[in-house]
Write an enzyme that holds these catalytic residues in place. Structure first.
Site, PDB file in Angstrom:
ATOM      1  N   ASP A 200       0.862  -1.182   0.000  1.00  0.00           N
ATOM      2  CA  ASP A 200       0.000   0.000   0.000  1.00  0.00           C
ATOM      3  C   ASP A 200       0.899   1.232   0.000  1.00  0.00           C
ATOM      4  O   ASP A 200       2.140   1.113   0.024  1.00  0.00           O
ATOM      5  CB  ASP A 200      -0.937   0.004   1.230  1.00  0.00           C
ATOM      6  CG  ASP A 200      -2.272   0.704   0.943  1.00  0.00           C
ATOM      7  OD1 ASP A 200      -2.225   1.898   0.561  1.00  0.00           O
ATOM      8  OD2 ASP A 200      -3.333   0.080   1.091  1.00  0.00           O
ATOM      9  N   GLY A 226       4.612   1.191  -1.512  1.00  0.00           N
ATOM     10  CA  GLY A 226       4.723   1.451  -2.948  1.00  0.00           C
ATOM     11  C   GLY A 226       3.455   2.040  -3.519  1.00  0.00           C
ATOM     12  O   GLY A 226       2.433   2.151  -2.832  1.00  0.00           O
ATOM     13  N   ASP A 227       3.576   2.426  -4.786  1.00  0.00           N
ATOM     14  CA  ASP A 227       2.444   2.990  -5.522  1.00  0.00           C
ATOM     15  C   ASP A 227       2.152   2.009  -6.651  1.00  0.00           C
ATOM     16  O   ASP A 227       3.011   1.795  -7.518  1.00  0.00           O
ATOM     17  CB  ASP A 227       2.868   4.363  -6.076  1.00  0.00           C
ATOM     18  CG  ASP A 227       1.772   5.019  -6.899  1.00  0.00           C
ATOM     19  OD1 ASP A 227       0.954   4.295  -7.509  1.00  0.00           O
ATOM     20  OD2 ASP A 227       1.743   6.257  -6.940  1.00  0.00           O
ATOM     21  N   PHE A 228       0.975   1.400  -6.646  1.00  0.00           N
ATOM     22  CA  PHE A 228       0.734   0.336  -7.632  1.00  0.00           C
ATOM     23  C   PHE A 228       0.607   0.850  -9.070  1.00  0.00           C
ATOM     24  O   PHE A 228       0.566   0.053 -10.002  1.00  0.00           O
ATOM     25  CB  PHE A 228      -0.383  -0.623  -7.240  1.00  0.00           C
ATOM     26  CG  PHE A 228      -1.724  -0.057  -6.819  1.00  0.00           C
ATOM     27  CD1 PHE A 228      -2.371   0.908  -7.556  1.00  0.00           C
ATOM     28  CD2 PHE A 228      -2.354  -0.564  -5.676  1.00  0.00           C
ATOM     29  CE1 PHE A 228      -3.617   1.389  -7.175  1.00  0.00           C
ATOM     30  CE2 PHE A 228      -3.610  -0.086  -5.284  1.00  0.00           C
ATOM     31  CZ  PHE A 228      -4.234   0.900  -6.045  1.00  0.00           C
ATOM     32  N   HIS A 246     -12.551  -1.372  -8.237  1.00  0.00           N
ATOM     33  CA  HIS A 246     -13.731  -0.492  -8.351  1.00  0.00           C
ATOM     34  C   HIS A 246     -13.397   0.993  -8.145  1.00  0.00           C
ATOM     35  O   HIS A 246     -14.194   1.844  -8.478  1.00  0.00           O
ATOM     36  CB  HIS A 246     -14.882  -0.966  -7.440  1.00  0.00           C
ATOM     37  CG  HIS A 246     -14.774  -0.613  -5.995  1.00  0.00           C
ATOM     38  ND1 HIS A 246     -15.864  -0.651  -5.145  1.00  0.00           N
ATOM     39  CD2 HIS A 246     -13.725  -0.221  -5.225  1.00  0.00           C
ATOM     40  CE1 HIS A 246     -15.486  -0.302  -3.932  1.00  0.00           C
ATOM     41  NE2 HIS A 246     -14.198  -0.035  -3.950  1.00  0.00           N
TER      42      HIS A 246
HETATM   43  C1  LIG Z   1     -10.921   0.789  -1.060  1.00  0.00           C
HETATM   44  S1  LIG Z   1      -9.450   0.453  -0.211  1.00  0.00           S
HETATM   45  C2  LIG Z   1      -9.450  -1.310  -0.142  1.00  0.00           C
HETATM   46  C3  LIG Z   1      -8.742  -1.861   1.057  1.00  0.00           C
HETATM   47  C4  LIG Z   1      -8.693  -3.396   1.177  1.00  0.00           C
HETATM   48  N1  LIG Z   1      -8.104  -4.030   0.033  1.00  0.00           N
HETATM   49  C5  LIG Z   1     -10.061  -3.965   1.442  1.00  0.00           C
HETATM   50  O1  LIG Z   1     -10.703  -4.507   0.548  1.00  0.00           O
HETATM   51  O2  LIG Z   1     -10.514  -3.857   2.579  1.00  0.00           O
HETATM   52  C6  LIG Z   1      -8.221   0.844  -1.428  1.00  0.00           C
HETATM   53  C7  LIG Z   1      -6.793   0.715  -0.928  1.00  0.00           C
HETATM   54  O3  LIG Z   1      -5.900   0.991  -2.021  1.00  0.00           O
HETATM   55  C8  LIG Z   1      -4.825   1.772  -1.531  1.00  0.00           C
HETATM   56  N2  LIG Z   1      -4.241   2.560  -2.640  1.00  0.00           N
HETATM   57  C9  LIG Z   1      -4.818   3.583  -3.309  1.00  0.00           C
HETATM   58  N3  LIG Z   1      -4.011   4.041  -4.266  1.00  0.00           N
HETATM   59  C10 LIG Z   1      -2.887   3.279  -4.200  1.00  0.00           C
HETATM   60  C11 LIG Z   1      -1.693   3.271  -4.962  1.00  0.00           C
HETATM   61  N4  LIG Z   1      -1.496   4.128  -5.974  1.00  0.00           N
HETATM   62  N5  LIG Z   1      -0.744   2.359  -4.638  1.00  0.00           N
HETATM   63  C12 LIG Z   1      -0.942   1.472  -3.610  1.00  0.00           C
HETATM   64  N6  LIG Z   1      -2.076   1.431  -2.866  1.00  0.00           N
HETATM   65  C13 LIG Z   1      -3.030   2.330  -3.163  1.00  0.00           C
HETATM   66  C14 LIG Z   1      -5.463   2.642  -0.477  1.00  0.00           C
HETATM   67  O4  LIG Z   1      -4.504   3.204   0.397  1.00  0.00           O
HETATM   68  C15 LIG Z   1      -6.433   1.682   0.184  1.00  0.00           C
HETATM   69  O5  LIG Z   1      -5.822   0.999   1.242  1.00  0.00           O
END
Ligand SMILES: C[S@@+](CC[C@H](N)C(=O)[O-])C[C@H]1O[C@@H](n2cnc3c(N)ncnc32)[C@H](O)[C@@H]1O
Length: 337
Positions: A200, A226-228, A246
């Site tokens: 994350d 990281g940033d995905f 989503h």
């Molecule tokens: C809607 S939440 C889902 C959390 C978890 N997977 C769940 O289902 O309970 C989206 C997650 O994606 C992470 N996220 C958003 N942009 C991101 C990025 N560019 N790189 C890595 N993680 C990211 C957010 O910090 C958050 O924890």
């Protein structure tokens, strides 16, 4: 033949649905279920404990009884088995994080749904056009609230994924976009042979580490900051993405699926779990409303059906896909490389 009698009852019930919803959300905000978890109380004691004005306290408590959220025996109020298990902040089974977030943020933002439908623009903190997660996470309290809310949202699905997926065949997993680590922790607790982790944004790390430690699995769960969108995904046997696709538009969804495919070995698996909309788009109201929630919350996100997800997975190269229903409105799609 008798003429069919129509009544507006169903319409009126939906019309005022937010009354019941806000009554529950205020009960969470006031810590009502946590107080009653210490023992049943009569109305006077409960009013005092929650520092309520006496005018509507009785209506508030009795409405929660009628809504099935409390029991009243004689003059004393108590939690139901469900509210005792899931809404007492002192228990690890607490799922109120998502309700706290609904109360603090979404309840207000949904007030401008009509504007969102007209403009196609988010209606939350990102309304001014900025990046959703960057804006949300700029405030430490909102960051904590959001990450805990994700645990509440996903813990039920995580427990079923831990049971239904053939984890014995695999050794390593990473939950991509793991938030607090709610899903990774449940899987690690259920399968002691697994070494896992969560990826994350770096700002999430302290909360992930603290939660893994609190639940006793910190030795087997590692955080990958990281940033995905910018970084490759960590290599492992199974990648999980829950409520990630989503948040993003179709091109971004496809890019994330391709990155997951690239990070997996042959026969590796990708697990997508979401409030999957039924293929006919007629029944899973929660999934469809979740998609409207993505309008409120994101710039291009939308929810999708199991069939949509299988199609996108096949397009990036996954050989086999399977859709499985989880708890309530949730489902998972497994793609095998
Ligand atoms: C809607 S939440 C889902 C959390 C978890 N997977 C769940 O289902 O309970 C989206 C997650 O994606 C992470 N996220 C958003 N942009 C991101 C990025 N560019 N790189 C890595 N993680 C990211 C957010 O910090 C958050 O924890």
């Amino acid at each position: 033949m008798a003429k069919r009698q129509f009544t507006p009852a169903k319409i009126m019930q939906l019309d005022t649905g937010f009354w019941g919803s806000k009554t529950l959300l205020s009960a969470i905000e006031l810590g009502l279920f946590t107080e009653l978890a210490k023992g049943p109380l009569d109305a006077t004691a409960l009013t005092k404990r929650l520092q309520l004005h006496p005018r509507s306290a009785l209506d508030f408590f009795d409405a929660l009884v009628a809504l099935g959220m409390l029991k009243r025996t004689g003059t004393r109020y108590a939690n139901t088995p469900e509210t005792a298990l899931f809404l007492d902040r002192a228990k690890s089974s607490y799922v109120g994080g998502i309700l706290e977030m609904c109360n603090a943020r979404l309840y207000r933002f949904w007030g401008s749904l009509t504007e969102g439908l007209r403009t196609g623009k988010p209606q939350n903190e990102a309304k001014t056009g900025e990046d959703f997660f960057g804006t949300l996470y700029a405030d430490p309290q909102r960051l904590e609230g959001f990450l805990k809310a994700m645990t509440g949202l996903s813990v039920g699905s995580a427990q079923i994924i831990a049971k239904k997926f053939p984890w014995k065949k695999y050794k390593t997993f990473v939950d991509v976009g793991c938030a607090q680590g709610g899903v990774a922790v449940e899987i690690a607790l259920a399968h002691k042979h697994l070494i896992g982790g969560g990826m994350d944004l770096p700002v999430v790390q302290p909360m992930f580490t603290a939660y893994a430690r609190e639940r006793g699995v910190a030795q087997r769960l590692h955080f990958h900051p990281g940033d995905f969108f910018k970084d490759p995904l960590p290599k492992c046997d199974v990648i999980i993405m829950g409520h990630i696709l989503h948040d993003w538009n179709l091109d971004e969804k496809r890019m994330l699926l391709r990155k997951a495919y690239d990070a997996l070995p042959t026969r590796g698996a990708l697990i997508i779990h979401e409030a999957l909309i039924d293929d006919a788009r007629k029944e899973n109201a929660f999934g469809l409303l979740m998609s409207l929630n993505m309008l409120i919350e994101t710039h291009g996100g939308f929810d999708f059906t199991g069939a949509d997800c299988c199609k996108w997975m096949k397009e990036v190269g996954f050989k086999r896909t399977q859709v499985t229903r989880l708890a309530g409105p949730d489902g998972m799609v497994v793609g095998l490389k």
